[in-house]
Design a protein around this motif. Structure first.
Motif, PDB file in Angstrom:
ATOM      1  N   GLY A 110      61.592  45.734  75.991  1.00 42.35           N
ATOM      2  CA  GLY A 110      60.330  45.677  76.702  1.00 42.35           C
ATOM      3  C   GLY A 110      59.308  44.908  75.892  1.00 42.35           C
ATOM      4  O   GLY A 110      59.618  44.330  74.841  1.00 42.35           O
ATOM      5  N   TRP A 111      58.063  44.912  76.347  1.00 37.65           N
ATOM      6  CA  TRP A 111      57.015  44.125  75.700  1.00 37.65           C
ATOM      7  C   TRP A 111      56.751  44.598  74.267  1.00 37.65           C
ATOM      8  O   TRP A 111      56.318  43.835  73.419  1.00 37.65           O
ATOM      9  CB  TRP A 111      55.736  44.195  76.530  1.00 37.65           C
ATOM     10  CG  TRP A 111      54.668  43.252  76.082  1.00 37.65           C
ATOM     11  CD1 TRP A 111      53.437  43.581  75.584  1.00 37.65           C
ATOM     12  CD2 TRP A 111      54.713  41.822  76.097  1.00 37.65           C
ATOM     13  NE1 TRP A 111      52.715  42.444  75.289  1.00 37.65           N
ATOM     14  CE2 TRP A 111      53.485  41.344  75.609  1.00 37.65           C
ATOM     15  CE3 TRP A 111      55.680  40.888  76.498  1.00 37.65           C
ATOM     16  CZ2 TRP A 111      53.190  39.987  75.485  1.00 37.65           C
ATOM     17  CZ3 TRP A 111      55.397  39.535  76.384  1.00 37.65           C
ATOM     18  CH2 TRP A 111      54.158  39.104  75.876  1.00 37.65           C
ATOM     19  N   GLY A 112      57.028  45.860  73.986  1.00 37.57           N
ATOM     20  CA  GLY A 112      56.825  46.371  72.639  1.00 37.57           C
ATOM     21  C   GLY A 112      57.932  46.013  71.663  1.00 37.57           C
ATOM     22  O   GLY A 112      57.861  46.363  70.490  1.00 37.57           O
ATOM     23  N   ASN A 113      58.981  45.334  72.159  1.00 37.67           N
ATOM     24  CA  ASN A 113      60.140  44.972  71.328  1.00 37.67           C
ATOM     25  C   ASN A 113      60.796  46.186  70.679  1.00 37.67           C
ATOM     26  O   ASN A 113      61.428  46.081  69.619  1.00 37.67           O
ATOM     27  CB  ASN A 113      59.745  43.945  70.260  1.00 37.67           C
ATOM     28  CG  ASN A 113      59.431  42.590  70.867  1.00 37.67           C
ATOM     29  OD1 ASN A 113      60.210  42.056  71.660  1.00 37.67           O
ATOM     30  ND2 ASN A 113      58.273  42.035  70.538  1.00 37.67           N
ATOM     31  N   TYR A 114      60.623  47.337  71.345  1.00 35.43           N
ATOM     32  CA  TYR A 114      61.249  48.571  70.878  1.00 35.43           C
ATOM     33  C   TYR A 114      61.490  49.468  72.086  1.00 35.43           C
ATOM     34  O   TYR A 114      60.551  49.713  72.859  1.00 35.43           O
ATOM     35  CB  TYR A 114      60.364  49.297  69.868  1.00 35.43           C
ATOM     36  CG  TYR A 114      60.912  50.650  69.469  1.00 35.43           C
ATOM     37  CD1 TYR A 114      61.827  50.760  68.441  1.00 35.43           C
ATOM     38  CD2 TYR A 114      60.537  51.805  70.163  1.00 35.43           C
ATOM     39  CE1 TYR A 114      62.342  52.005  68.087  1.00 35.43           C
ATOM     40  CE2 TYR A 114      61.060  53.035  69.820  1.00 35.43           C
ATOM     41  CZ  TYR A 114      61.960  53.139  68.789  1.00 35.43           C
ATOM     42  OH  TYR A 114      62.481  54.358  68.447  1.00 35.43           O
ATOM     43  N   PRO A 115      62.721  49.943  72.268  1.00 29.01           N
ATOM     44  CA  PRO A 115      63.934  49.602  71.526  1.00 29.01           C
ATOM     45  C   PRO A 115      64.507  48.258  71.979  1.00 29.01           C
ATOM     46  O   PRO A 115      64.228  47.808  73.087  1.00 29.01           O
ATOM     47  CB  PRO A 115      64.886  50.753  71.891  1.00 29.01           C
ATOM     48  CG  PRO A 115      64.462  51.144  73.277  1.00 29.01           C
ATOM     49  CD  PRO A 115      62.963  50.968  73.312  1.00 29.01           C
ATOM     50  N   MET A 116      65.300  47.659  71.133  1.00 28.85           N
ATOM     51  CA  MET A 116      65.998  46.410  71.428  1.00 28.85           C
ATOM     52  C   MET A 116      67.476  46.738  71.634  1.00 28.85           C
ATOM     53  O   MET A 116      68.100  47.365  70.780  1.00 28.85           O
ATOM     54  CB  MET A 116      65.837  45.424  70.280  1.00 28.85           C
ATOM     55  CG  MET A 116      66.481  44.069  70.494  1.00 28.85           C
ATOM     56  SD  MET A 116      65.495  42.935  71.491  1.00 28.85           S
ATOM     57  CE  MET A 116      64.094  42.637  70.393  1.00 28.85           C
TER      58      MET A 116
ATOM     59  N   ARG B 178      59.848  45.032  63.942  1.00 30.37           N
ATOM     60  CA  ARG B 178      60.002  46.478  64.105  1.00 30.37           C
ATOM     61  C   ARG B 178      59.512  46.925  65.483  1.00 30.37           C
ATOM     62  O   ARG B 178      59.930  47.945  65.997  1.00 30.37           O
ATOM     63  CB  ARG B 178      59.206  47.218  63.039  1.00 30.37           C
ATOM     64  CG  ARG B 178      57.681  46.939  63.118  1.00 30.37           C
ATOM     65  CD  ARG B 178      56.916  47.600  62.006  1.00 30.37           C
ATOM     66  NE  ARG B 178      55.517  47.177  61.990  1.00 30.37           N
ATOM     67  CZ  ARG B 178      54.638  47.594  61.105  1.00 30.37           C
ATOM     68  NH1 ARG B 178      54.995  48.459  60.177  1.00 30.37           N
ATOM     69  NH2 ARG B 178      53.387  47.162  61.140  1.00 30.37           N
ATOM     70  N   GLY B 179      58.587  46.150  66.072  1.00 30.85           N
ATOM     71  CA  GLY B 179      58.065  46.466  67.392  1.00 30.85           C
ATOM     72  C   GLY B 179      56.936  47.478  67.354  1.00 30.85           C
ATOM     73  O   GLY B 179      56.491  47.930  66.285  1.00 30.85           O
ATOM     74  N   PHE B 180      56.481  47.851  68.535  1.00 32.00           N
ATOM     75  CA  PHE B 180      55.396  48.809  68.659  1.00 32.00           C
ATOM     76  C   PHE B 180      55.529  49.543  69.983  1.00 32.00           C
ATOM     77  O   PHE B 180      56.317  49.155  70.852  1.00 32.00           O
ATOM     78  CB  PHE B 180      54.034  48.104  68.571  1.00 32.00           C
ATOM     79  CG  PHE B 180      53.689  47.258  69.775  1.00 32.00           C
ATOM     80  CD1 PHE B 180      52.787  47.693  70.738  1.00 32.00           C
ATOM     81  CD2 PHE B 180      54.261  46.003  69.942  1.00 32.00           C
ATOM     82  CE1 PHE B 180      52.471  46.915  71.847  1.00 32.00           C
ATOM     83  CE2 PHE B 180      53.942  45.204  71.048  1.00 32.00           C
ATOM     84  CZ  PHE B 180      53.052  45.668  71.995  1.00 32.00           C
TER      85      PHE B 180
ATOM     86  N   PRO C 150      52.292  50.557  65.729  1.00 28.97           N
ATOM     87  CA  PRO C 150      53.491  49.911  65.195  1.00 28.97           C
ATOM     88  C   PRO C 150      54.567  50.960  64.929  1.00 28.97           C
ATOM     89  O   PRO C 150      54.260  52.087  64.536  1.00 28.97           O
ATOM     90  CB  PRO C 150      53.012  49.271  63.888  1.00 28.97           C
ATOM     91  CG  PRO C 150      51.516  49.242  63.985  1.00 28.97           C
ATOM     92  CD  PRO C 150      51.129  50.399  64.848  1.00 28.97           C
ATOM     93  N   VAL C 151      55.814  50.595  65.160  1.00 31.00           N
ATOM     94  CA  VAL C 151      56.917  51.533  64.932  1.00 31.00           C
ATOM     95  C   VAL C 151      57.143  51.683  63.427  1.00 31.00           C
ATOM     96  O   VAL C 151      57.353  50.697  62.717  1.00 31.00           O
ATOM     97  CB  VAL C 151      58.199  51.047  65.624  1.00 31.00           C
ATOM     98  CG1 VAL C 151      59.380  51.949  65.258  1.00 31.00           C
ATOM     99  CG2 VAL C 151      58.003  51.031  67.136  1.00 31.00           C
ATOM    100  N   THR C 152      57.090  52.919  62.965  1.00 30.14           N
ATOM    101  CA  THR C 152      57.366  53.240  61.567  1.00 30.14           C
ATOM    102  C   THR C 152      58.273  54.457  61.530  1.00 30.14           C
ATOM    103  O   THR C 152      58.536  55.098  62.552  1.00 30.14           O
ATOM    104  CB  THR C 152      56.070  53.551  60.788  1.00 30.14           C
ATOM    105  OG1 THR C 152      55.449  54.716  61.366  1.00 30.14           O
ATOM    106  CG2 THR C 152      55.101  52.377  60.843  1.00 30.14           C
ATOM    107  N   SER C 153      58.708  54.826  60.341  1.00 25.52           N
ATOM    108  CA  SER C 153      59.635  55.952  60.198  1.00 25.52           C
ATOM    109  C   SER C 153      59.008  57.276  60.603  1.00 25.52           C
ATOM    110  O   SER C 153      59.710  58.212  60.997  1.00 25.52           O
ATOM    111  CB  SER C 153      60.131  56.036  58.756  1.00 25.52           C
ATOM    112  OG  SER C 153      59.041  56.200  57.859  1.00 25.52           O
ATOM    113  N   LYS C 154      57.673  57.392  60.524  1.00 27.41           N
ATOM    114  CA  LYS C 154      57.025  58.660  60.849  1.00 27.41           C
ATOM    115  C   LYS C 154      56.422  58.699  62.254  1.00 27.41           C
ATOM    116  O   LYS C 154      55.864  59.718  62.662  1.00 27.41           O
ATOM    117  CB  LYS C 154      55.937  58.974  59.826  1.00 27.41           C
ATOM    118  CG  LYS C 154      54.840  57.924  59.698  1.00 27.41           C
ATOM    119  CD  LYS C 154      53.889  58.307  58.580  1.00 27.41           C
ATOM    120  CE  LYS C 154      52.817  57.241  58.365  1.00 27.41           C
ATOM    121  NZ  LYS C 154      51.909  57.596  57.252  1.00 27.41           N
TER     122      LYS C 154
END
Length: 447
Positions: free
Chosen positions: A10-16, A315-317, A376-380
């Motif tokens: 999707g537009w957030g590039n997450y998930p790919m 990483r996407g968002f 932004p997508v991060t581990s937390k």
């Protein structure tokens, strides 16, 4: 019809995910496509998460099915194929004084996608969501037959598609109403807001005066400044409103964008420091608008930057959007804003506004406060979003499925108890789950 295997998101590039991508060009191609395996239709890819991707089947990109079929200049009723975009409609009809009734934050959405997500804009409290502009649509069902759905014909199928994420069929064409306009400009004003209480009062007062209202909230503000930001309100400008310098081009349309992000920026470029700096820039821009502004900047400011989503890195968002009831909403907003400011999740672009009454079955809006904010997508992030989900659920709110990427099935079902009614429609029209997607499997939207 071309076919290839590729990574899509999707537009957030997450998930790919990897999917077999089809490009149907007509109804015959579409019928062949749904006879292959489970499939989901995709438009211009502006849903943020996993709504229009299918890692266990086919993804049908329907943007080649974008022809205008008929237009009634007396009533403003347009019939067009489902892959037609708002951008194409504006470019074609705005010079003649017609404009889409409902506009979200980008014009690069298809009519079928607008129905699937029941899109809304900064005038939801006045105009409602996209369903209010749709007269009827034709949809290809799991067996390959095309049927018409409207408020009087196959009503369950009609209402089930608004917010139904494309999981009931492929919309091949639709009849929609356009709005008559005399200019393509808006008269607006900005109001500096010092805290959340001021924001809520300003929203109430200005919603009675202006059809359009939207606010930016400083997501990093704390203490007495919590909820501070800028509220922008406006109305469509009439020809009499316009200054002389605009009257020779009162129906001016947008030009192709020239700016763009040519590649994914490194992940480290967006962190707490840069997010704080960028939010200061946003505050300045929001607080210094012109009195008269073209629709391109009024509705679609980010469209000026091609592929702006790459700014978040590979990483996407996610764009996290919720709505909560007005009753008790102030205290819930305080709690959420405090958690966001302390989360360390580098919140960035956001939109805050009031919504009007809701419609549809799985449609998102209802009367209350809504906030959409990028992370932004991060581990937390996943654990933090789960905390916010619980707060919103307890407050009687829900998450916008058209942007969601992390909601859990059990929380979704509690937020949308009407999903059982929708599943009955799914069983009636698609008992074998021909139309599936990653979000349908994640949220249990299948038989």
């Amino acid at each position: 019809m071309s076919t290839n295997k590729q990574f899509v998101a999707g537009w957030g590039n997450y998930p790919m995910v990897e999917s077999i991508v089809l490009h149907p060009e007509n109804e015959m191609d579409t019928k062949k496509a749904i006879q292959t395996a489970c499939i989901i239709a995709r438009g211009l890819g502006r849903s943020y998460g996993d709504q229009a991707i299918n890692s266990k089947g086919y993804t049908a990109v329907c943007t080649r099915m974008n022809h205008m079929i008929a237009f009634d200049e007396g009533t403003g009723v347009l019939e067009c194929e489902g892959g037609t975009s708002l951008e194409e409609i504006i470019r074609t009809f705005a010079p003649s004084g017609w404009f889409p009734m409902i506009c979200p934050g980008t014009k690069f959405v298809t009519i079928a996608g607008a129905i699937a997500n029941d899109i809304h804009g900064k005038a939801h409290h006045h105009d409602g969501s996209f369903v209010n502009s749709v007269i009827s649509f034709n949809i290809m069902l799991a067996g390959g037959e095309v049927v018409t759905a409207s408020r009087t014909e196959n009503e369950d199928l009609f209402w089930g598609n608004f917010g139904g994420l494309g999981l009931l069929g492929i919309i091949t064409s639709a009849k929609i109403r356009l709005r008559k306009i005399s200019t393509t400009y808006f008269k607006q004003r900005s109001i500096v807001i010092n805290n959340l209480d001021e924001m809520l009062v300003a929203l109430d007062e200005n919603d009675k005066i202006y059809n359009y209202s939207v606010a930016w909230i400083d997501p990093l503000a704390k203490g007495k400044k919590l909820g501070s930001g800028v509220l922008t309100v406006g109305n469509a400008a009439t020809l009499d409103d316009l200054p002389a310098k605009y009257k020779d081009e009162q129906l001016k349309i947008h030009q192709p964008n020239k700016l763009g992000v040519p590649f994914f920026l490194p992940n480290f470029t967006l962190n707490e420091l840069t997010a704080s700096m960028l939010n200061r820039v946003i505050a300045f821009v929001q607080n210094s608008p012109k009195e008269f502004v073209h629709y391109e900047k009024f509705f679609f400011p980010l469209d000026a930057i091609h592929n702006w989503n790459r700014g978040y890195g590979r990483r996407g968002f996610i764009q996290y959007q919720f709505v909560i009831p007005e009753t008790g909403g102030r205290d819930v907003l305080i709690l959420i804003l405090e958690k966001i400011a302390a989360s360390g999740c580098s919140p960035f672009l956001n939109v805050f506004k009031k919504m009007g009454e809701g419609q549809g079955i799985l449609s998102f809006p209802f009367k209350g406060y809504t906030l959409a904010i990028d992370f932004p997508v991060t581990s937390k992030l996943s654990a933090f979003i789960a905390q916010l989900d619980e707060i919103i659920l307890k407050a009687g709110g829900r998450i916008y499925l058209g942007k969601d990427a992390m909601l859990h099935k059990e929380v979704f079902q509690a937020m949308y108890p009407q999903y059982k009614e929708w599943l009955q429609i799914k069983s009636k029209y698609d008992p074998s789950n021909v139309f599936t997607s990653d979000i349908s499997r994640r949220l249990g939207l299948y038989n």
